[in-house]
Structures are given as C-alpha cells and as structure tokens.
Motif scaffolding. Sequence first.
Motif, PDB file in Angstrom:
ATOM      1  N   TYR A 115      39.177  74.453  33.308  1.00 36.93           N
ATOM      2  CA  TYR A 115      37.794  74.515  32.811  1.00 36.93           C
ATOM      3  C   TYR A 115      36.768  74.255  33.899  1.00 36.93           C
ATOM      4  CZ  TYR A 115      40.027  74.439  28.249  1.00 36.93           C
ATOM      5  OH  TYR A 115      40.803  74.745  27.157  1.00 36.93           O
ATOM      6  N   THR A 441      35.544  77.348  25.994  1.00 33.76           N
ATOM      7  CA  THR A 441      34.563  77.033  27.037  1.00 33.76           C
ATOM      8  C   THR A 441      34.701  75.604  27.542  1.00 33.76           C
ATOM      9  OG1 THR A 441      32.888  76.237  25.489  1.00 33.76           O
ATOM     10  CG2 THR A 441      32.947  78.608  25.927  1.00 33.76           C
ATOM     11  N   LYS A 442      34.052  75.347  28.657  1.00 29.83           N
ATOM     12  CA  LYS A 442      34.041  73.997  29.218  1.00 29.83           C
ATOM     13  C   LYS A 442      33.404  73.004  28.245  1.00 29.83           C
ATOM     14  CE  LYS A 442      32.532  73.536  33.439  1.00 29.83           C
ATOM     15  NZ  LYS A 442      31.631  73.335  34.612  1.00 29.83           N
ATOM     16  N   THR A 443      32.292  73.393  27.639  1.00 35.14           N
ATOM     17  CA  THR A 443      31.608  72.500  26.693  1.00 35.14           C
ATOM     18  C   THR A 443      32.486  72.231  25.481  1.00 35.14           C
ATOM     19  OG1 THR A 443      29.491  73.424  27.394  1.00 35.14           O
ATOM     20  CG2 THR A 443      29.508  72.160  25.351  1.00 35.14           C
ATOM     21  N   GLY A 444      33.147  73.287  24.972  1.00 37.98           N
ATOM     22  CA  GLY A 444      34.051  73.108  23.837  1.00 37.98           C
ATOM     23  C   GLY A 444      35.188  72.160  24.171  1.00 37.98           C
ATOM     24  N   VAL A 516      32.259  74.640  18.918  1.00 34.60           N
ATOM     25  CA  VAL A 516      31.381  74.484  20.081  1.00 34.60           C
ATOM     26  C   VAL A 516      31.574  75.648  21.050  1.00 34.60           C
ATOM     27  CG1 VAL A 516      30.839  73.038  22.073  1.00 34.60           C
ATOM     28  CG2 VAL A 516      31.280  71.976  19.853  1.00 34.60           C
ATOM     29  N   SER A 517      32.819  76.113  21.221  1.00 31.06           N
ATOM     30  CA  SER A 517      33.079  77.223  22.146  1.00 31.06           C
ATOM     31  C   SER A 517      32.407  78.508  21.686  1.00 31.06           C
ATOM     32  CB  SER A 517      34.591  77.451  22.291  1.00 31.06           C
ATOM     33  OG  SER A 517      35.194  76.366  22.943  1.00 31.06           O
ATOM     34  N   PHE A 519      29.633  78.831  20.201  1.00 35.59           N
ATOM     35  CA  PHE A 519      28.182  78.796  20.389  1.00 35.59           C
ATOM     36  C   PHE A 519      27.762  78.256  21.756  1.00 35.59           C
ATOM     37  CE2 PHE A 519      28.814  78.548  15.786  1.00 35.59           C
ATOM     38  CZ  PHE A 519      28.015  79.604  15.362  1.00 35.59           C
ATOM     39  N   SER A 520      28.688  78.211  22.708  1.00 36.77           N
ATOM     40  CA  SER A 520      28.329  77.729  24.043  1.00 36.77           C
ATOM     41  C   SER A 520      28.646  78.790  25.087  1.00 36.77           C
ATOM     42  CB  SER A 520      29.073  76.422  24.376  1.00 36.77           C
ATOM     43  OG  SER A 520      30.468  76.629  24.363  1.00 36.77           O
ATOM     44  N   THR A 521      28.151  78.564  26.282  1.00 37.80           N
ATOM     45  CA  THR A 521      28.302  79.537  27.363  1.00 37.80           C
ATOM     46  C   THR A 521      29.723  79.539  27.888  1.00 37.80           C
ATOM     47  OG1 THR A 521      26.004  79.129  27.978  1.00 37.80           O
ATOM     48  CG2 THR A 521      27.408  80.258  29.589  1.00 37.80           C
ATOM     49  N   SER A 522      30.275  80.740  28.067  1.00 40.68           N
ATOM     50  CA  SER A 522      31.638  80.866  28.581  1.00 40.68           C
ATOM     51  C   SER A 522      31.687  80.515  30.061  1.00 40.68           C
ATOM     52  CB  SER A 522      32.147  82.297  28.377  1.00 40.68           C
ATOM     53  OG  SER A 522      32.205  82.607  27.008  1.00 40.68           O
TER      54      SER A 522
END
Length: 535
Positions: A115, A441-444, A516-517, A519-522
Amino acid sequence: MTIKVVTTLLYFAVVFYLGYKGWKETKGASDYMLAGRRISPFVMAMSYGATFVSTSAIIGFGGAAGLFGFPLLWLTVLTVVVGVFISMVFFGKRTRRMGLALNCRTFPELLGKRYQSRFLQSFSGGIIFLFIPVYAAAVLIGICRMVEVSFGLPYTWVLLGVTAIVALYVVTGGLKAVMYTDAFQGTIMAVMMLVLVAYTYSMLGGVTEAHQTLTDMAHLMPEKLQKGGMLGWTQGAVPFSPLWLTIYTTIVYGVGIGVLAQPQLAVRFMTVPSDRELNRAVLYGGVFILLMTGVAFTVGALSNAVFFKEFGTISIAMAEGNIDKIIPMYIETMMPPWFSAIFLMAMFAAAMSTLSSQFHVGGTSLGHDIYARAMRTRVRAAGNAMAINQMGVIITILATLVWAWMLPPSVIARATAFFFGLCASAFLPTYLLGLYWKGMTKTGAKVSMVGGFSFSMLWLLFIMEKEASAIGLCQFLFGKATLVAHAAPGSWLHLLQWVDPNVVALPFSFMLAWGVSVFSTSLAEEHVEACWQNC
C-alpha cells in the motif's frame, strides 16, 4: 528420572547443533529474517506446522478438550481446511510472489509496501510486537507446566531455564536456525502423538468402547458446566448457550479463521523459492496438523474416561481445577515411564518450535518494521540491521517472560485465541484484499486495520465477560463487569458476553476496508499493476 534426563540432554544436543548450523549459514539480514528464501517444502511445511501447533494446542487446547470434549475437533477441521489448504494455496503463493517482487522480509513490510504506507508497516509491526508476547507466554506456560509436573521443579526455575535455552539459538541463528529445529521438533511431535492416541484407546478397550464410555459419563459433567449449557463430553453444548458460544466463537471460529492472518506463519511463505514447494507442503502440513490437533483434542476428552476408570474422578478434578495441567497429569500418571520421558522431549519440541518463531517475528517487527523504518538512513549507513533485529528479539523474550509470570491459571487456550482473533480483525481484510482486489486503497487499508484492532480491543475490555472482568476497566469506569452484565438473562444482549470479539470485529473490519476503498483515491496505477503482474 534417568531416562528423562538422558533423553532431554540428547534432544538439546541436536537442537543446539541445528541452531549452530543455522548460525553458520546466516550471513546477513535476509538470511536472518527469511532463511535466504531457499527452504525445502518439507522443512517449510514442518516449520509451519510446528509453529502453528505448540504446547498451546496440545496442552492448552488439549486441556480445554478435557473440559468441553469432542466439539473441539471442529477446530481440527478448520485448521486443516483453512490453516493449511486455503492458507498455502490461496494466500501462500500470492504472498510469496508479492513478497519477492516488493523485496519484503517481514509480514508488516509486505503490507506497508503493498500500500506504499510507512504507517501500515509500523502500526502492524507495533501490534505484533506488543501482543505476540501474550501468545508466546501461553506457549511458555504450557511447557513449563509440563516440566514442573514431570520433574517436580519450581515453576519459576523452569520458566527462566526454558526461556534462556530458546533465546540462545533464536537470537544468534535467525530464521534458518528456527526452521531447521522446527523440522526436527515436528518429526518428534508426530511420532509421539501417534503413540499417545493408540495407547489411550487401548486402555479403554478400543475406539468404539472408549467413545461409548465417555458418552455414558455425561451425568458426571460438573454442575457449573451443566448450567453453562454443557450436555456431555461427546454430546457438546446446548446451541447458543454461554459455553456453546465460547466453544464455537472463541475456540473454533476465532482460532480457525485467525490462522490466516498470523504473521509468524505468513512469513514462511516467503522462505521457499517457488510455488512448487508450497504445493508439496500442503500434503506434509495437512497430515501434520491433522495428527497434532486431532490427537490432542481426542486424548484430552478421553482423559476423563481413563481417569475415572483408574481413580474414580474426571480430568478437571485430577488437575485441581487448572485445565493447563490436565495433559501433563495424564502423561505422568497414565502413560508408561519411557513414554513420559520421550513425550516431555516432544513437548519441548512443540514449545520451542513455536516460541522461537514468536520471538523471531516479534523481534523483527520491533527491529525492522518499527525502529529501522523510523531510523532508516542511520541503520543502513551503520550496516547493523541484523544487530538491531537481535535486540528486538531479546526485548520480545523479556516481555514474554513478564507475561508468563503475570497470567493466571487455565489461561493458555484463552491467550492463544485472543491473539489469533486480534490478528484476524486487524490484518485479514488488509492482507486478503491486498492480494486479490486492485480496488483496495491505502486509506481503506489504514481505516480497516485501525478500526478492526480498536473494535476488537473495545469488545474485549467492555463486553467479553472473562477478559473484561479480569482486566477491570469496565468495572472501574461504569461500575459493572461488562456493559451488558445487567441485561435480561437469556436475552441476545446478555449472551454477547460469551461471543468472541472476532465474530463482530472481523466483518466490521471488512466493511470498513470495502466501504472506504470504494470512496477513496486509488494507489498509483503503475504500482498496483506491478503487484498484480508479479502475483
């Protein structure tokens, strides 16, 4: 006693030779943390199995089977299907390839590089370093109780002696020493367990007679267990009663699913040179795990029939209320002297194989994933990465020793289930989706890991009856043992006290990861594609 001393000395002579061999072949940090990525399928499978199955399984969960009976065999089913087949086939191959492509040496580093997140590597390393000593303490207690009963030595002396022995070859030899000794120790364990189950059935007149005898003893189940829902050692518990929930949510589900996210097991996938070794390891590992857990749980349950036949009392009474002493007492009182001597060596093997891996993964998490990550430039310039990892191992060993002194009796199975469940809640969504879903994603990953860990700990501190009562934080803050302690008896809210945190925290962690993934940036497209091409 002479036989015990001689066999123990011979055993340690072989262990130290293999530790010396690992030390001689350890030339750098990669050898120390990943055994040079050249381990054979047999050694990898036996190391995986011996790391997974320890005194926590044989003595801790074997003792729990003495209390709850044959329902624990469902854990054997999950450990073979999930812990070996699914783990090696669906997790192992992708973990090996991604670890090689990203040049990863530890499980936290795999997550961090997948990630591109220093936070994920450090946070996961912190969880491992802080909590694996609890699991390691459970394993250490298991072998120390066995030696205490067998030799009649003070528990404190045994605790210090066993810790010092394991520390000697783990600190110096790294993962090569750990895996060489694991393969030797696993072979001893397999032979001893075959003898143990055969002898137990012979004492009760055969398989059918043994099971019927245990079935007919249902009325001897302690009154406290009957109130908790137990019907008998072969009959199990009333569905959705407190003890049914304890058996199936904490022991069977918590450990059976939690094995997929065990850092000390996942790192072994990165030690083999190709997928072919993993395919071959499935057979070795499957037979080994089936033999180890199946025999331990079967003999633990049947010990009630053997003890009642010989002494007129059941296992928990023979062990004076401490389930961690059921298997040691059974070996010492019911098995031939020659067997108790060699079985003690097998228990040393079980404990030391797992402890060495736990110390190793805890130490590398501190040294490589936390300290070296934070002080990256200085560590590389000084060229002392291996020394830092060795210091991390020493600190992990000391933390384990403290926990082994502090933990109460009958704690082995509970402490093991706690660590397995915590790893599943914190790591499994990030780990699994990182291997198979490009959209993760990293945020997810961050939200899932922090959320799963936090939810699991909050449930443990404020909902789970045994742990919340023992820790006392809920009592201090709210004036009651758990937040649901005063709910109507028999209601679903009241029954939550016996539901393992992982049952709720793991789905919650998966939902966070997915939600979260979405709705967050890949991550950068080229990074994700590079991971997938190599997997």
